[in-house]
Design an enzyme around this catalytic site. Structure first.
Site, mmCIF file in Angstrom:
data_model
loop_
_atom_site.group_PDB
_atom_site.id
_atom_site.type_symbol
_atom_site.label_atom_id
_atom_site.label_comp_id
_atom_site.label_asym_id
_atom_site.label_seq_id
_atom_site.Cartn_x
_atom_site.Cartn_y
_atom_site.Cartn_z
ATOM 1 N N ASN A 158 27.746 43.654 45.972
ATOM 2 C CA ASN A 158 27.027 45.187 46.591
ATOM 3 C C ASN A 158 25.570 44.989 46.732
ATOM 4 O OD1 ASN A 158 26.432 44.693 43.561
ATOM 5 N ND2 ASN A 158 26.894 46.882 43.253
ATOM 6 N N GLU A 253 25.245 40.952 33.723
ATOM 7 C CA GLU A 253 25.209 42.246 34.007
ATOM 8 C C GLU A 253 26.793 42.655 34.747
ATOM 9 O OE1 GLU A 253 24.557 45.805 37.090
ATOM 10 O OE2 GLU A 253 23.112 44.205 37.197
ATOM 11 N N CYS A 287 26.887 49.207 40.017
ATOM 12 C CA CYS A 287 27.034 49.441 38.697
ATOM 13 C C CYS A 287 26.410 50.585 37.852
ATOM 14 C CB CYS A 287 26.853 48.213 37.986
ATOM 15 S SG CYS A 287 24.911 47.644 38.377
HETATM 16 O O1 G3H Z 1 25.183 47.068 40.866
HETATM 17 C C1 G3H Z 1 24.293 46.976 40.235
HETATM 18 C C2 G3H Z 1 23.032 46.840 40.414
HETATM 19 O O2 G3H Z 1 22.307 46.188 39.546
HETATM 20 C C3 G3H Z 1 22.560 48.378 40.477
HETATM 21 O O3 G3H Z 1 21.298 48.760 41.185
HETATM 22 O O4 G3H Z 1 20.528 50.841 40.320
HETATM 23 O O5 G3H Z 1 19.259 49.515 42.106
HETATM 24 O O6 G3H Z 1 21.531 50.354 42.729
HETATM 25 P P1 G3H Z 1 20.758 50.045 41.700
#
Ligand code: G3H
Length: 478
Positions: A158, A253, A287
């Protein structure tokens, strides 16, 4: 063959001797968009050997020089935002504007890391012995932070660029070398990003990028004795890696089921706007997306109406058009999401919109009156489908949040700051956002999950520290 993107090792672009490639399917067309090399275990061995020797020299390179190179890479990355963003659009169907934002954010992250690194690593500690009982002032202790060695970075689909540099930049400024294993969807974007580091002129072997099948090189990389640290972002695979990894620092993570708790006094327009942004941006494939709304019954009807009105305005279509909702990353992901939707339907959830899917494209869907016996109350769809659970007390909301096996972030909406603080304290998550949707950034904020959401804390400062170890020298006076 010229159609297959080469992997990066020893400062060169190479073809794998396996003569095999991995296809990257465009989520929108569902056709092969690119191919990358399927690296062999032997090639991984070579890459790790080079990373080991390059790191030794790099650790001796002055900190300001390391920072200078990182600033250069950041500038080159930003200059090349357009072609890299185009790959993100084709490989992971990220809406065009968000794809550009990801690249720019990554450049900023690298520069910030360089700046933060020279400060954090430019300082050590000096201790004297006579503060501990029984000692005279006969020992002086000097501490500094030294690199771990070879850092293995495994980012998810992602954010193939941003979640790669969030591992690469802290590792490099701290004097480590990097072996990057990009996700299959996103590998070509990652290779382009690595090319920017190549152009900046980092030493040969210090950074490498191996592509290939997880089944062939996944375990081989994570279990490799030459790897001194693993920084991973992704799903359940992270739990398996943690269980098998050796005695090395891990930063993981993993998933999340971020709850949005809405109190009776909340500003419902603000909540609705944040639910849309938090739940549906990049089609829920974050996430930190809002993954369950826990709203007090007395304001639930009003909130659901407001969210419904906003969902109706979301554009649905291809990422090239910068649509709000774009196809999810793969057919298997779309099938999984559909499974959650059908389970909720069978168990009596209220569908606020009609369920609609074409290929990997799933129209945004709000499910009201979700109950704890439905899978979607607990599982992470990673798609544009959001459950609403009506609660009759704040405690019920906190209880639902804490009963989850995830604990990444959560948010609470209320005008009463005292209540918000108490709820934040009670929520078992790495971060709680008051009056805003969950988010990782700004990228220097600490970012961590508890329970199945991960181990270790990220964010620029924490990552730099995590990728170092403490070295002390004690001077013993006569
Ligand atoms: O998908 C996991 C990422 O660490 C979320 O990052 O809050 O900038 O979308 P974000």
């Amino acid at each position: 063959d010229g159609d297959v993107y080469k992997y990066y090792a020893d400062g060169e672009w190479k073809k794998s001797s396996s003569n095999k490639s991995v296809a990257i399917i465009n989520p929108t067309t569902r056709k092969t968009q690119y191919k990358v090399q399927a690296c062999s275990q032997e090639e991984v061995n070579k890459v790790i050997d080079s990373a080991k020797s390059a790191q030794k020299l790099w650790a001796k390179t002055p900190l300001w020089k390391r920072a200078e190179l990182l600033h250069k890479a950041a500038a080159i990355l930003k200059e090349n935002k357009a072609p890299i963003a185009e790959c993100l659009v084709k490989e992971i169907a990220k809406p065009a504007k968000d794809a550009v934002t990801e690249v720019v954010r990554s450049g900023d992250l690298i520069s910030y890391c360089a700046e933060e690194g020279v400060r954090i690593l430019g300082e050590g500690k000096f201790l004297v012995s006579d503060s501990f009982p029984g000692n005279e002032r006969t020992k002086y202790c000097l501490t500094s932070k030294i690199p771990l060695g070879v850092v293995l970075a495994i980012p998810p689909f992602n954010y193939p660029v941003n979640l790669a540099v969030s591992k690469i930049a802290p590792a490099l400024i701290a004097g480590n070398s990097i072996v990057l294993k990009p996700p299959t969807q996103g590998a070509v974007s990652a290779l382009h990003m690595v090319h920017c580091f190549h152009l900046a002129g980092f030493p040969k072997g210090l950074i490498s990028c191996v592509t290939g099948k997880g089944s062939e090189i996944g375990d081989f990389l994570t279990l490799h004795p030459g790897v001194n640290c693993i920084s991973f972002t992704g799903g359940d695979t992270g739990i398996a890696i943690s269980k098998k990894a050796g005695m090395i620092p891990l930063q993981m993570e993993l998933g999340g089921k971020d709850a949005c708790i809405v109190l009776e006094d909340a500003d419902l327009d603000l909540v609705a706007a944040n639910i849309i942004k938090g739940g549906f941006s990049y089609s829920g494939q974050r996430c930190t997306a809002v993954k369950v709304v826990l709203v007090m019954e007395s304001v639930a009807d009003a909130l659901v109406e407001k969210v419904k009105a906003k969902v109706a305005k979301l554009s649905v279509g291809p990422p090239e058009n910068d649509s709000d909702i774009t196809p999810v990353v793969s057919e298997s992901s779309a099938n999984f999401i559909e499974g959650l939707v059908l389970d909720a339907k069978q168990k009596g959830a209220t569908f606020c919109q009609e369920y609609k899917r074409e290929g990997n494209l799933i129209w945004p869907l709000l499910l009201d009156n979700v109950r704890p016996d439905m899978r979607i109350a607990w599982e992470e769809p990673f798609g544009p489908v959001l459950p609403v659970i009506r609660i009759s007390s704040v405690e019920e909301g906190i209880h639902h949040c804490n009963a989850s096996n995830f604990g990444l972030q959560g948010c609470v909406f209320t005008k009463d700051i005292n209540k918000a603080m108490l709820i934040s304290d009670a929520m078992e998550t790495g971060t709680v956002q008051i009056n805003s949707a969950p988010a990782r950034g700004p990228d220097h904020f600490p970012f961590q999950g508890i329970k199945d959401s991960g181990i270790g804390s990220q964010g620029i400062t924490n990552s730099i520290n995590m990728m170092t170890k403490i070295k002390t020298t004690v001077i013993n006076l006569p």
